[in-house]
Structures are given as structure tokens and as C-alpha cells.
Design a protein around this motif. Sequence first.
Motif, PDB file in Angstrom:
ATOM      1  N   LYS A  19       0.839  -1.199   0.000  1.00  0.00           N
ATOM      2  CA  LYS A  19       0.000   0.000   0.000  1.00  0.00           C
ATOM      3  C   LYS A  19       0.881   1.258   0.000  1.00  0.00           C
ATOM      4  CE  LYS A  19      -3.947   2.076   2.163  1.00  0.00           C
ATOM      5  NZ  LYS A  19      -5.225   1.747   2.707  1.00  0.00           N
ATOM      6  N   LYS A  20       1.945   1.251   0.812  1.00  0.00           N
ATOM      7  CA  LYS A  20       2.881   2.384   0.832  1.00  0.00           C
ATOM      8  C   LYS A  20       3.543   2.559  -0.531  1.00  0.00           C
ATOM      9  CE  LYS A  20       4.499   2.533   5.617  1.00  0.00           C
ATOM     10  NZ  LYS A  20       5.665   2.290   6.495  1.00  0.00           N
ATOM     11  N   LEU A  21       3.925   1.441  -1.154  1.00  0.00           N
ATOM     12  CA  LEU A  21       4.568   1.498  -2.460  1.00  0.00           C
ATOM     13  C   LEU A  21       3.625   2.089  -3.498  1.00  0.00           C
ATOM     14  CD1 LEU A  21       7.110   0.781  -4.101  1.00  0.00           C
ATOM     15  CD2 LEU A  21       6.103  -1.477  -4.487  1.00  0.00           C
ATOM     16  N   ASN A  22       2.373   1.674  -3.472  1.00  0.00           N
ATOM     17  CA  ASN A  22       1.387   2.189  -4.417  1.00  0.00           C
ATOM     18  C   ASN A  22       1.187   3.682  -4.201  1.00  0.00           C
ATOM     19  OD1 ASN A  22      -1.316   2.921  -5.498  1.00  0.00           O
ATOM     20  ND2 ASN A  22      -1.330   0.763  -6.088  1.00  0.00           N
ATOM     21  N   TRP A  24       3.345   5.774  -2.944  1.00  0.00           N
ATOM     22  CA  TRP A  24       4.557   6.452  -3.399  1.00  0.00           C
ATOM     23  C   TRP A  24       4.569   6.566  -4.921  1.00  0.00           C
ATOM     24  CZ3 TRP A  24       8.897   5.291  -6.319  1.00  0.00           C
ATOM     25  CH2 TRP A  24       9.971   6.192  -6.211  1.00  0.00           C
ATOM     26  N   PHE A  25       4.189   5.490  -5.602  1.00  0.00           N
ATOM     27  CA  PHE A  25       4.117   5.532  -7.069  1.00  0.00           C
ATOM     28  C   PHE A  25       3.195   6.657  -7.535  1.00  0.00           C
ATOM     29  CE2 PHE A  25       5.055   0.709  -7.709  1.00  0.00           C
ATOM     30  CZ  PHE A  25       6.411   0.961  -7.668  1.00  0.00           C
ATOM     31  N   LYS A  27       2.173   9.289  -5.933  1.00  0.00           N
ATOM     32  CA  LYS A  27       2.724  10.597  -5.563  1.00  0.00           C
ATOM     33  C   LYS A  27       3.766  11.038  -6.591  1.00  0.00           C
ATOM     34  CE  LYS A  27       5.319  12.936  -1.931  1.00  0.00           C
ATOM     35  NZ  LYS A  27       6.013  12.786  -0.646  1.00  0.00           N
ATOM     36  N   GLN A  28       4.633  10.134  -7.000  1.00  0.00           N
ATOM     37  CA  GLN A  28       5.688  10.470  -7.962  1.00  0.00           C
ATOM     38  C   GLN A  28       5.094  10.944  -9.288  1.00  0.00           C
ATOM     39  OE1 GLN A  28       8.972  10.494  -6.903  1.00  0.00           O
ATOM     40  NE2 GLN A  28       7.865  10.029  -5.024  1.00  0.00           N
ATOM     41  N   ILE A  29       4.053  10.261  -9.725  1.00  0.00           N
ATOM     42  CA  ILE A  29       3.438  10.606 -11.016  1.00  0.00           C
ATOM     43  C   ILE A  29       2.516  11.815 -10.884  1.00  0.00           C
ATOM     44  CG2 ILE A  29       1.896   9.753 -12.855  1.00  0.00           C
ATOM     45  CD1 ILE A  29       4.698   8.448 -12.848  1.00  0.00           C
ATOM     46  N   ASP A  30       1.627  11.814  -9.869  1.00  0.00           N
ATOM     47  CA  ASP A  30       0.628  12.885  -9.728  1.00  0.00           C
ATOM     48  C   ASP A  30       1.258  14.238  -9.416  1.00  0.00           C
ATOM     49  OD1 ASP A  30      -1.228  10.910 -10.176  1.00  0.00           O
ATOM     50  OD2 ASP A  30      -1.815  10.701  -8.065  1.00  0.00           O
ATOM     51  N   GLN A  31       2.321  14.255  -8.633  1.00  0.00           N
ATOM     52  CA  GLN A  31       2.965  15.530  -8.260  1.00  0.00           C
ATOM     53  C   GLN A  31       4.119  15.881  -9.207  1.00  0.00           C
ATOM     54  OE1 GLN A  31       4.016  15.478  -4.101  1.00  0.00           O
ATOM     55  NE2 GLN A  31       1.931  14.970  -3.461  1.00  0.00           N
ATOM     56  N   HIS A  32       4.245  15.138 -10.278  1.00  0.00           N
ATOM     57  CA  HIS A  32       5.270  15.380 -11.303  1.00  0.00           C
ATOM     58  C   HIS A  32       6.678  15.400 -10.704  1.00  0.00           C
ATOM     59  CE1 HIS A  32       2.045  16.151 -14.105  1.00  0.00           C
ATOM     60  NE2 HIS A  32       1.536  17.030 -13.259  1.00  0.00           N
ATOM     61  N   LEU A  33       6.928  14.508  -9.745  1.00  0.00           N
ATOM     62  CA  LEU A  33       8.258  14.389  -9.156  1.00  0.00           C
ATOM     63  C   LEU A  33       9.178  13.570 -10.048  1.00  0.00           C
ATOM     64  CD1 LEU A  33       7.160  13.725  -5.461  1.00  0.00           C
ATOM     65  CD2 LEU A  33       7.925  15.892  -6.470  1.00  0.00           C
ATOM     66  N   VAL A  34       8.564  12.794 -10.925  1.00  0.00           N
ATOM     67  CA  VAL A  34       9.299  11.965 -11.874  1.00  0.00           C
ATOM     68  C   VAL A  34       8.724  12.226 -13.254  1.00  0.00           C
ATOM     69  CG1 VAL A  34       9.753   9.593 -12.584  1.00  0.00           C
ATOM     70  CG2 VAL A  34       9.817  10.174 -10.172  1.00  0.00           C
ATOM     71  N   GLY A  45       4.997   3.523 -14.280  1.00  0.00           N
ATOM     72  CA  GLY A  45       3.798   3.336 -15.111  1.00  0.00           C
ATOM     73  C   GLY A  45       3.507   1.870 -15.364  1.00  0.00           C
ATOM     74  N   TYR A  46       4.552   1.111 -15.634  1.00  0.00           N
ATOM     75  CA  TYR A  46       4.404  -0.326 -15.865  1.00  0.00           C
ATOM     76  C   TYR A  46       3.857  -1.010 -14.603  1.00  0.00           C
ATOM     77  CZ  TYR A  46       5.625  -5.150 -16.964  1.00  0.00           C
ATOM     78  OH  TYR A  46       5.571  -6.505 -17.179  1.00  0.00           O
ATOM     79  N   MET A  47       4.440  -0.658 -13.455  1.00  0.00           N
ATOM     80  CA  MET A  47       3.993  -1.268 -12.191  1.00  0.00           C
ATOM     81  C   MET A  47       2.526  -0.931 -11.918  1.00  0.00           C
ATOM     82  SD  MET A  47       6.477  -2.985 -10.698  1.00  0.00           S
ATOM     83  CE  MET A  47       6.285  -2.927  -8.943  1.00  0.00           C
ATOM     84  N   LEU A  48       2.146   0.320 -12.119  1.00  0.00           N
ATOM     85  CA  LEU A  48       0.762   0.707 -11.866  1.00  0.00           C
ATOM     86  C   LEU A  48      -0.196   0.032 -12.854  1.00  0.00           C
ATOM     87  CD1 LEU A  48       1.205   4.497 -11.029  1.00  0.00           C
ATOM     88  CD2 LEU A  48       0.622   2.631  -9.446  1.00  0.00           C
ATOM     89  N   LYS A  49       0.241  -0.107 -14.078  1.00  0.00           N
ATOM     90  CA  LYS A  49      -0.596  -0.770 -15.092  1.00  0.00           C
ATOM     91  C   LYS A  49      -0.869  -2.225 -14.705  1.00  0.00           C
ATOM     92  CE  LYS A  49      -0.581  -1.956 -19.993  1.00  0.00           C
ATOM     93  NZ  LYS A  49       0.179  -1.911 -21.233  1.00  0.00           N
ATOM     94  N   HIS A  50       0.109  -2.879 -14.076  1.00  0.00           N
ATOM     95  CA  HIS A  50      -0.010  -4.295 -13.710  1.00  0.00           C
ATOM     96  C   HIS A  50      -0.235  -4.500 -12.206  1.00  0.00           C
ATOM     97  CE1 HIS A  50       1.066  -5.549 -17.738  1.00  0.00           C
ATOM     98  NE2 HIS A  50       2.033  -4.665 -17.719  1.00  0.00           N
ATOM     99  N   TRP A  51      -0.699  -3.473 -11.513  1.00  0.00           N
ATOM    100  CA  TRP A  51      -0.827  -3.535 -10.062  1.00  0.00           C
ATOM    101  C   TRP A  51      -1.764  -4.651  -9.601  1.00  0.00           C
ATOM    102  CZ3 TRP A  51       2.286  -1.762  -6.608  1.00  0.00           C
ATOM    103  CH2 TRP A  51       1.912  -1.785  -5.274  1.00  0.00           C
ATOM    104  N   GLU A  52      -2.871  -4.842 -10.277  1.00  0.00           N
ATOM    105  CA  GLU A  52      -3.827  -5.896  -9.869  1.00  0.00           C
ATOM    106  C   GLU A  52      -3.172  -7.271  -9.903  1.00  0.00           C
ATOM    107  OE1 GLU A  52      -7.046  -5.719  -8.620  1.00  0.00           O
ATOM    108  OE2 GLU A  52      -6.440  -3.631  -8.443  1.00  0.00           O
ATOM    109  N   ALA A  53      -2.452  -7.560 -10.964  1.00  0.00           N
ATOM    110  CA  ALA A  53      -1.787  -8.862 -11.069  1.00  0.00           C
ATOM    111  C   ALA A  53      -0.640  -8.970 -10.068  1.00  0.00           C
ATOM    112  CB  ALA A  53      -1.272  -9.077 -12.489  1.00  0.00           C
ATOM    113  N   LEU A  54       0.080  -7.880  -9.880  1.00  0.00           N
ATOM    114  CA  LEU A  54       1.215  -7.883  -8.955  1.00  0.00           C
ATOM    115  C   LEU A  54       0.776  -8.157  -7.520  1.00  0.00           C
ATOM    116  CD1 LEU A  54       4.251  -7.281  -8.415  1.00  0.00           C
ATOM    117  CD2 LEU A  54       3.583  -4.892  -8.117  1.00  0.00           C
ATOM    118  N   THR A  55      -0.396  -7.675  -7.155  1.00  0.00           N
ATOM    119  CA  THR A  55      -0.867  -7.817  -5.772  1.00  0.00           C
ATOM    120  C   THR A  55      -1.869  -8.954  -5.597  1.00  0.00           C
ATOM    121  OG1 THR A  55      -2.551  -6.127  -6.169  1.00  0.00           O
ATOM    122  CG2 THR A  55      -0.452  -5.394  -5.220  1.00  0.00           C
TER     123      THR A  55
END
Length: 151
Positions: A19-22, A24-25, A27-34, A45-55
Motif C-alpha cells: 500500500k505504501k509502495l502504491n 509512493w508511485f 505521488k511520484q506521477i501525480d505531483q510530477h516528481l518523476v 507506469g508499468y507497475m501501476l498498469k499491472h498492479w492488480e496482477a502484482l498484488t
Amino acid sequence: MEAEERLRFHQDNSGPLMKKLNTWFHKQIDQHLVEPNSGLGQAIGYMLKHWEALTLFLREPGVPLDNNICEQALKKVVLHRKNALFYKTEHGAMVGDLFMSLIHTCNLSGTNPFDYLTALLEHASELSESPDKWMPWNYKSALIEPDNPEA
């Protein structure tokens, strides 16, 4: 651990971290930190796209944490494809494919491929009479049957 017990363990221990990792992901994208086009941005982006399968391991009992079995199988296929370039005939390639399949099946069932193939050659007549008794996972019981004089 049993599957249900392992599921609870993952939910208790890995769930909060995931949950913390999600968070953080996002936050990085929404606040344009990355930058989304950067290497890290693409990885997030890849991790978020596959988050359901990953978890999935947090929701379903018995789900493995990795896909090592699939990775190992693919490595064998790639290696065989590379070796197959040197077959001289289509029949030779077919035989090579057959042996590759047998060897991989032996590995998956915890059987020594060399011992298995040797046993098949030594007991070819029994094999032709009842091939179902000579699968990699059960051939040892066929070797010790009372009607087998070599047992």
C-alpha cells in the motif's frame, strides 16, 4: 504454511508495504516528481498498469510470489531454439523437440532425465505394453513391480 495461512501472513506483512509502495508511485506521477518518459517514470507506469496482477498474492490463497517456473521453462525453450539451428533435417528437429520436452518434464517432476531415458531404453518392451506406467513421475514404481525381473 497452508495457502490460507500464507495469505493472512502476506496480508499482515506485505499488505501495508504494498500500500505504501502504491501511494509512493502515485505521488511520484501525480505531483510530477518523476518525468513519465524517464526510465523510472516508465517503470512506475508499468507497475501501476499491472498492479492488480502484482498484488494478487494479497487476495488469493496459494498464489506464488514469482513466476520462476515459467521463466525457467522459457529459458529452456530459447536455448533449444538456438541449438535447433544446427539440425540438418526436419526429422532431426522433431526428435530434438521430443527430447527437449521429455527432459523438461523430467526436471519439473524431480526426475533425473538421464536415469529416466536410460530406463526407457532398457525396458522398451514393457514401455510399449503400458506407456502410462513409464511417465517421468511414476516410472520408478514400474521398475520395482514384481513382474519385472531386474527389480
